[in-house]
Design a protein around this motif. Structure first.
Motif, PDB file in Angstrom:
ATOM      1  N   ASN B 283       0.794  -1.049  -0.102  1.00 28.88           N
ATOM      2  CA  ASN B 283      -0.036   0.116   0.074  1.00 28.88           C
ATOM      3  C   ASN B 283       0.872   1.223   0.031  1.00 28.88           C
ATOM      4  O   ASN B 283       1.002   1.827   0.993  1.00 28.88           O
ATOM      5  CB  ASN B 283      -0.971   0.023   1.335  1.00 28.88           C
ATOM      6  N   THR B 344      -6.753   5.335   4.020  1.00 29.47           N
ATOM      7  CA  THR B 344      -6.132   4.679   2.664  1.00 29.47           C
ATOM      8  C   THR B 344      -5.472   3.374   3.131  1.00 29.47           C
ATOM      9  O   THR B 344      -5.460   2.484   2.388  1.00 29.47           O
ATOM     10  CB  THR B 344      -5.011   5.798   1.957  1.00 29.47           C
ATOM     11  N   TYR B 345      -4.866   3.422   4.399  1.00 31.46           N
ATOM     12  CA  TYR B 345      -4.304   1.989   4.816  1.00 31.46           C
ATOM     13  C   TYR B 345      -5.392   1.249   5.168  1.00 31.46           C
ATOM     14  O   TYR B 345      -5.375   0.002   4.911  1.00 31.46           O
ATOM     15  CB  TYR B 345      -3.563   2.345   6.117  1.00 31.46           C
ATOM     16  N   PRO B 355      -4.874  -3.414  -1.910  1.00 30.16           N
ATOM     17  CA  PRO B 355      -4.834  -1.867  -1.944  1.00 30.16           C
ATOM     18  C   PRO B 355      -5.212  -1.518  -3.544  1.00 30.16           C
ATOM     19  O   PRO B 355      -4.550  -1.959  -4.415  1.00 30.16           O
ATOM     20  CB  PRO B 355      -3.507  -1.437  -1.555  1.00 30.16           C
ATOM     21  N   GLN B 358      -4.281   2.807  -6.550  1.00 29.05           N
ATOM     22  CA  GLN B 358      -3.367   3.860  -5.897  1.00 29.05           C
ATOM     23  C   GLN B 358      -3.010   5.021  -6.721  1.00 29.05           C
ATOM     24  O   GLN B 358      -2.613   6.156  -6.342  1.00 29.05           O
ATOM     25  CB  GLN B 358      -2.003   2.888  -5.352  1.00 29.05           C
TER      26      GLN B 358
END
Ligand code: HEM
Ligand code: HEM
Ligand SMILES: [Fe+2]
Lengths: 150, 449
Positions: B283, B344-345, B355, B358
């Motif tokens: 990620n 986001t994590y 993930p 991105q």
């Protein structure tokens, strides 16, 4: 980080130091509280009118356009010294009349000029507001603002 | 997601992102009124829009913190949340309160202390929600493993909730009102919220870089110690001109200068951990947000805060556009970006997938960060001119404002970029794409990730 600073030492410094600073802060604010009541705002009594004025100020949310003692929004002029700017700080009747005239002239409707909302205040509320602003103006603010422009 | 109850965080993050959208749109409208002052003036005046803008900010940041706590405490304590049901009840109370507050602002019912305009019943709702939260999270931690991260996070959340009591204390004496108002406002963003920020950042770096926990936790204690040692007496930088004693000019100047240190340490911490870390976590955008947050926080809070914190400077700059410039970059770097980092994590795990997207997420980082930086620069220029013309030369406020029009136009442009970035971020989080757009680099997955 240096070897002498172990995790548990760092933690103890954090807890101990924080308690120390909280105690100092509480003592200083207690002193400041008394200073405000007895010295910096003591030039004019905190009357029912002033208090009504403060509540009126709050209910109208003036602070979200204006600053008062430099705090608030930056959309409209400083009001902590407005009574001085208008030259009515020492004349409650003139302060009331000037403020009433101002509020009733809003919104100006001038194209391209920032607008102040139309407020429907009673005369009692307007008198309170004028007294509240005079009360704020007489507060000893360590010489701030630098000039009458506020 | 290792624990079922972490799912609670998903709903907190969703609510937070929705309010984030409301906040930046409110800001954009407020920014437009600066450019075109007759806009909406008869229907929805500037002060109401500004209340929505700032209140939405504070509520969504808190929702993000609560969600982050519900996400990371189970992993740290190694057990399920004590009562997921209470967590949902807490969220519902907060959402009802938020809708109630916005509704009452629109019809003209509100308090009159900046940022604390919520009607009394909403303030009580927030208090009840905070108590439910503290009970829930404390029971979880007490029953489980205690780490430095849970210690600091819990301490930050307890103290910030305790300070909320001052939202109810509104003396009739204006100077006292102002003094106690700062107990909430300053001691939130420059003391207790820093504890929350440091704990979440430590958690993220621990997961993303794989650095030894001992090292991370020692840094954490040092950072939060410098935060409280400077931030508590640093409150004095707001006590210069509101009717308090003159000694605050020295106390405030000295201690608030030290407030730069925790922000410098958080930035250094983030970069050192990444250099030391051996782990190649897939990620990447969560790492970008973590590094970005600590860096922008250093500039917004540290550098722009120091810019006007010495009383000799503040005497002239107090309550000008300089303050607005600093407020924006500091809030954005420290608390907005950090929340977006944990979203986001966590979101991919909460939605049980890799993930994703991105590229879009990283683009939103640069768009928002660039927009906020540009907004800060133009407001700083505007504020410098304002300070000189109004405070030094003594020109009337409204006359000076007319000369600043060009900066307000540029601020609106910067704001538009931020809004696009925010919408892009939300889109990249929520709209599902089958495939990732960039292939992940070689990673060494750690067991249990
Ligand atoms: C779309 C982008 C944005 C625009 C156009 C914008 C615009 C504005 C405007 C016009 C004000 C009122 C300033 C005044 O009182 O004259 C304001 C206040 C404020 N905004 Fe924003 N804003 C934006 C985004 C943000 C973001 C992302 C944050 C948080 C990081 C934020 C935090 C604040 C705060 C804390 C205040 C109160 C400032 C103070 O009292 O010093 N805004 N904003
Ligand atoms: C993330 C941390 C921070 C945030 C979110 C933040 C935010 C803000 C906001 C919103 C205001 C305006 C308050 C109002 O409406 O009157 C403000 C004022 C101020 N901040 Fe910060 N701040 C932070 C950290 C700092 C630091 C570290 C310093 C000093 C080094 C600092 C120095 C100041 C000063 C001096 C003022 C008063 C400005 C004036 O006189 O008008 N801030 N801050
Ligand atoms: Fe502060």
């Amino acid at each position: 980080m240096a070897e002498f600073l172990t995790k548990s030492r760092a933690r103890n410094i954090f807890y101990g130091g924080s308690i120390f600073f909280v105690v100092v802060f509480v003592a200083m604010t207690a002193h400041s509280h008394r200073y405000v009541v007895n010295t910096s705002t003591a030039g004019m009594p905190l009357t029912e009118e002033v208090i009504l004025g403060k509540h009126t100020w709050e209910a109208a949310s003036c602070i979200n356009c204006h600053t008062l003692h430099g705090e608030g929004a930056y959309f409209a002029p400083e009001l902590g010294n407005v009574m001085t700017r208008w030259g009515v700080q020492d004349d409650p009747e003139a302060a009331f009349e000037t403020l009433k005239g101002w509020i009733e002239a809003q919104p100006s409707g001038i194209e391209g000029r920032r607008q102040m909302p139309a407020y429907q205040f009673t005369d009692e509320q307007l008198r309170g507001l004028a007294e509240f602003l005079r009360w704020a103006d007489q507060t000893d603010t360590q010489g701030w603002p630098p000039n009458d422009a506020g | 997601m290792k624990y079922q109850s972490q799912k609670v965080a998903y709903w907190y993050f969703l609510a937070a992102m929705a309010l984030f959208g409301v906040q930046v749109l409110g800001g954009l409208v407020a920014g437009w009124i600066y450019v075109s002052p007759n806009f909406l003036s008869e229907i929805l005046p500037f002060n109401v829009i500004r209340m929505i803008h700032t209140n939405a900010l504070i509520v969504w940041l808190l929702l993000g913190f609560f969600g982050a706590a519900y996400f990371l405490i189970p992993e740290e304590s190694e057990r399920e949340i004590w009562s997921p049901k209470l967590a949902y009840i807490q969220l519902i109370i907060l959402l009802v309160g938020t809708l109630g507050a916005v509704g009452s602002y629109l019809v003209g019912i509100h308090g009159g202390r900046e940022f604390l305009e919520q009607p009394l019943w909403v303030k009580f709702g927030i208090l009840v929600a905070a108590l439910i939260f503290l009970l829930n999270i404390s029971m979880t931690v007490l029953a489980g493993k205690k780490t430095a991260i849970t210690n600091v996070l819990l301490m930050g959340l307890w103290l910030l909730s305790l300070l909320w009591v001052f939202a109810f204390i509104n003396p009739d004496n204006l100077s006292l009102d102002k003094m106690y108002w700062w107990f909430v406002v300053h001691l939130w963003v420059e003391a207790t919220w820093e504890l929350v920020m440091a704990a979440i950042l430590a958690f993220l770096l621990l997961k993303l870089t794989g650095v030894d926990r001992e090292v991370v936790e020692k840094w954490l204690y040092v950072i939060v110690a410098t935060a409280l040692f400077s931030g508590i007496l640093g409150t004095g930088h707001h006590f210069y001109w509101i009717g308090l004693p003159g000694y605050w000019q020295w106390i405030g100047s000295i201690f608030s200068t030290f407030e730069v240190i925790p922000f410098f340490l958080m930035m250094s911490f983030a970069f050192v951990m990444v250099w030391k870390g051996r782990k190649n976590h897939p990620n990447k955008s969560a790492l970008l947000w973590s590094l970005g947050s600590s860096t922008v926080a250093f500039f917004g809070a540290g550098v722009w805060g120091f810019l006007h914190t010495l009383h000799g400077v503040n005497f002239y700059s107090h309550g000008t556009q300089i303050t607005a410039a600093h407020g924006h970059l500091a809030f954005y770097g420290a608390y907005v970006a950090l929340n977006l980092a944990i979203f986001t994590y966590a979101m991919p795990m909460l939605r049980e997938r890799a993930p994703y997207n991105q590229v879009l997420n990283m683009a939103s980082f640069w768009l928002m960060t660039g927009g906020m930086a540009f907004m800060t620069f133009v407001l700083t220029f505007a504020g410098t001119i304002q300070t000189h013309m109004q405070r030094v030369l003594g020109d009337y406020y409204m006359t000076v404002q007319d000369d600043l029009a060009i900066f307000y136009m540029m601020r609106f442009g910067a704001g538009a970029a931020v809004v696009v970035g925010a919408l892009l971020f939300i889109y990249s989080m929520l709209v599902v794409h089958k495939d990732e757009i960039i292939a992940p680099g070689p990673s060494n997955p750690v067991p249990g990730e």
